[in-house]
Design a protein around this motif. Structure first.
Motif, mmCIF file in Angstrom:
data_model
loop_
_atom_site.group_PDB
_atom_site.id
_atom_site.type_symbol
_atom_site.label_atom_id
_atom_site.label_comp_id
_atom_site.label_asym_id
_atom_site.label_seq_id
_atom_site.Cartn_x
_atom_site.Cartn_y
_atom_site.Cartn_z
ATOM 1 N N ALA A 207 -45.749 -70.967 -76.663
ATOM 2 C CA ALA A 207 -46.465 -71.391 -77.862
ATOM 3 C C ALA A 207 -46.355 -72.901 -78.065
ATOM 4 O O ALA A 207 -47.345 -73.573 -78.407
ATOM 5 C CB ALA A 207 -45.923 -70.649 -79.083
ATOM 6 N N GLU A 208 -45.152 -73.444 -77.855
ATOM 7 C CA GLU A 208 -44.974 -74.884 -78.015
ATOM 8 C C GLU A 208 -45.706 -75.651 -76.921
ATOM 9 O O GLU A 208 -46.309 -76.701 -77.175
ATOM 10 C CB GLU A 208 -43.486 -75.243 -78.007
ATOM 11 N N ALA A 209 -45.666 -75.147 -75.690
ATOM 12 C CA ALA A 209 -46.364 -75.813 -74.588
ATOM 13 C C ALA A 209 -47.872 -75.828 -74.819
ATOM 14 O O ALA A 209 -48.554 -76.817 -74.508
ATOM 15 C CB ALA A 209 -46.032 -75.128 -73.273
ATOM 16 N N MET A 210 -48.397 -74.748 -75.397
ATOM 17 C CA MET A 210 -49.837 -74.669 -75.642
ATOM 18 C C MET A 210 -50.307 -75.721 -76.634
ATOM 19 O O MET A 210 -51.466 -76.147 -76.588
ATOM 20 C CB MET A 210 -50.213 -73.275 -76.153
ATOM 21 N N LEU A 232 -46.296 -71.413 -67.718
ATOM 22 C CA LEU A 232 -47.407 -72.342 -67.543
ATOM 23 C C LEU A 232 -48.384 -72.175 -68.700
ATOM 24 O O LEU A 232 -48.874 -71.071 -68.955
ATOM 25 C CB LEU A 232 -48.141 -72.069 -66.231
ATOM 26 N N ALA A 233 -48.648 -73.272 -69.401
ATOM 27 C CA ALA A 233 -49.655 -73.286 -70.458
ATOM 28 C C ALA A 233 -50.881 -74.015 -69.943
ATOM 29 O O ALA A 233 -50.769 -75.111 -69.372
ATOM 30 C CB ALA A 233 -49.110 -73.969 -71.712
ATOM 31 N N ARG A 234 -52.058 -73.425 -70.136
ATOM 32 C CA ARG A 234 -53.327 -74.018 -69.721
ATOM 33 C C ARG A 234 -54.413 -73.532 -70.675
ATOM 34 O O ARG A 234 -54.144 -72.720 -71.562
ATOM 35 C CB ARG A 234 -53.653 -73.637 -68.276
ATOM 36 N N ALA A 235 -55.621 -74.014 -70.501
ATOM 37 C CA ALA A 235 -56.693 -73.690 -71.442
ATOM 38 C C ALA A 235 -56.910 -72.184 -71.564
ATOM 39 O O ALA A 235 -57.229 -71.678 -72.649
ATOM 40 C CB ALA A 235 -57.980 -74.384 -71.006
ATOM 41 N N GLU A 236 -56.705 -71.457 -70.465
ATOM 42 C CA GLU A 236 -56.927 -70.008 -70.480
ATOM 43 C C GLU A 236 -55.790 -69.238 -71.138
ATOM 44 O O GLU A 236 -55.892 -68.024 -71.340
ATOM 45 C CB GLU A 236 -57.126 -69.496 -69.048
ATOM 46 N N GLY A 237 -54.690 -69.894 -71.469
ATOM 47 C CA GLY A 237 -53.572 -69.218 -72.120
ATOM 48 C C GLY A 237 -52.253 -69.516 -71.429
ATOM 49 O O GLY A 237 -52.139 -70.450 -70.630
ATOM 50 N N VAL A 238 -51.266 -68.676 -71.727
ATOM 51 C CA VAL A 238 -49.905 -68.864 -71.226
ATOM 52 C C VAL A 238 -49.610 -67.833 -70.150
ATOM 53 O O VAL A 238 -49.965 -66.656 -70.278
ATOM 54 C CB VAL A 238 -48.885 -68.730 -72.381
ATOM 55 N N TYR A 239 -48.965 -68.290 -69.098
ATOM 56 C CA TYR A 239 -48.608 -67.405 -67.985
ATOM 57 C C TYR A 239 -47.121 -67.563 -67.690
ATOM 58 O O TYR A 239 -46.621 -68.679 -67.586
ATOM 59 C CB TYR A 239 -49.426 -67.776 -66.746
ATOM 60 N N PHE A 240 -46.413 -66.436 -67.565
ATOM 61 C CA PHE A 240 -44.980 -66.447 -67.267
ATOM 62 C C PHE A 240 -44.756 -65.983 -65.839
ATOM 63 O O PHE A 240 -45.378 -65.030 -65.369
ATOM 64 C CB PHE A 240 -44.215 -65.524 -68.216
#
Length: 312
Positions: A207-210, A232-240
């Protein structure tokens, strides 16, 4: 072949030893003495080159140790631009205790840099632009302004060069404030310090990275969490992505190897999730052996296949 440049404002000569047992006061005889050129950007360049890319290293160096660092870089066959300084390049030590498997690391803060010296570094960098990417990595030594990476990033982006930032504290904050970065890679602790509160879960970290992605500070924010994995935060969302199960023997250069793996994949046109997996593979490969060796290509490729097979 992708061509990138890395900038290392506070490089090191990395020395590693093995010792049977660490004891205070007593003289401890060491074995397996190794020397390598180090510091954030130099480490990134070493791993990037092992993956088949071309990396040119800009760095500051001075004193007798600065000359030694230059010779070590030549031994590792790295293309370099040395910006001379009056101060003395630091030496960092990693001691591997054989009885316990623990590693002890000693890292000086580095020399005092004069304004004319850090400005000369910006001038040298400007002459090399544009590039496929510029990696700004590592701590800033005394005398260098906190917004130095922000200045370097603005210079590079003005020439159409994507910028990657891996630092901490005020240098990281100022670099993010400049915005427009391709990739930022803080650790969990560095991100927590940046936002001013503890981040316990991958959901909180994501959430903070986004926030940095949504406000245009960076296209990608990869947050490493040690043995717990990375977000990983990117335009499409967060990936763990969980870390592979391996026996960690050293932490030297793990974050730098992560950056090298991810940047190499992006520079070769791989998609963002594939690049994230390559970063995880390279960061994990770096901890497989103690000392200053960093990530080896065979280990990176093996771990990449393992990580990809588990990806959902």
């Amino acid at each position: 072949m992708p061509r990138i440049a890395t900038l290392t404002m506070n490089p090191t000569i990395d020395v590693s030893y093995d010792v049977t047992r660490v004891q205070h006061t007593h003289k401890m005889r060491t074995t397996n003495e190794q020397y390598a050129p180090g510091g954030g950007g130099i480490n990134v360049a070493r791993v990037f080159k092992r993956l088949g890319g071309e990396a040119y290293s800009f760095y500051l160096a001075g004193g007798a140790t600065g000359a030694t660092l230059e010779r070590l870089l030549a031994e590792f066959d790295l293309g370099c631009c040395r910006v001379p300084i009056a101060g003395t390049t630091r030496i960092a030590s990693a001691v591997h205790e054989l009885e316990t498997g623990k590693e002890y690391r000693f890292t000086p803060s580095g020399p005092l840099i004069e304004e004319a010296e850090w400005q000369a570094c910006l001038d040298a960098l400007s002459d090399a632009l544009p590039l496929d990417a510029l990696v700004l990595s590592g701590s800033l030594p005394h005398g260098v302004p906190a917004d130095f990476y922000a200045r370097a990033a603005k210079l590079a982006t003005a020439h159409g060069t994507p910028v990657v930032l891996d630092s901490s504290g005020e240098a990281l904050m100022a670099g993010l404030e400049a915005g427009g970065l391709l990739l930022v890679k803080p650790s969990q602790g560095e991100l927590a310090a940046l936002v001013g509160r503890e981040l316990e879960s991958a959901e909180e970290i994501g959430a903070e990275a986004m926030r940095f992605v949504e406000t245009g500070k960076a296209r990608l924010v990869a947050v490493t969490m040690g043995h717990l994995g990375a977000v990983l935060a990117r335009a499409e969302g967060v990936y763990f992505l969980p870390a592979p199960e391996i026996e960690a023997k050293s932490a030297v250069g793990a974050g730098d190897s992560f950056v090298a793996g991810m940047v190499h994949a992006l520079a070769n046109g791989r998609n963002e999730l594939d690049a994230f997996c390559m970063g995880m593979a390279a960061g994990s490969a770096a901890v497989l052996s103690p000392g200053t060796g960093l990530a080896n290509r065979d280990d990176i490729e093996r771990l990449y296949e393992q990580i990809c097979s588990c990806r959902v």
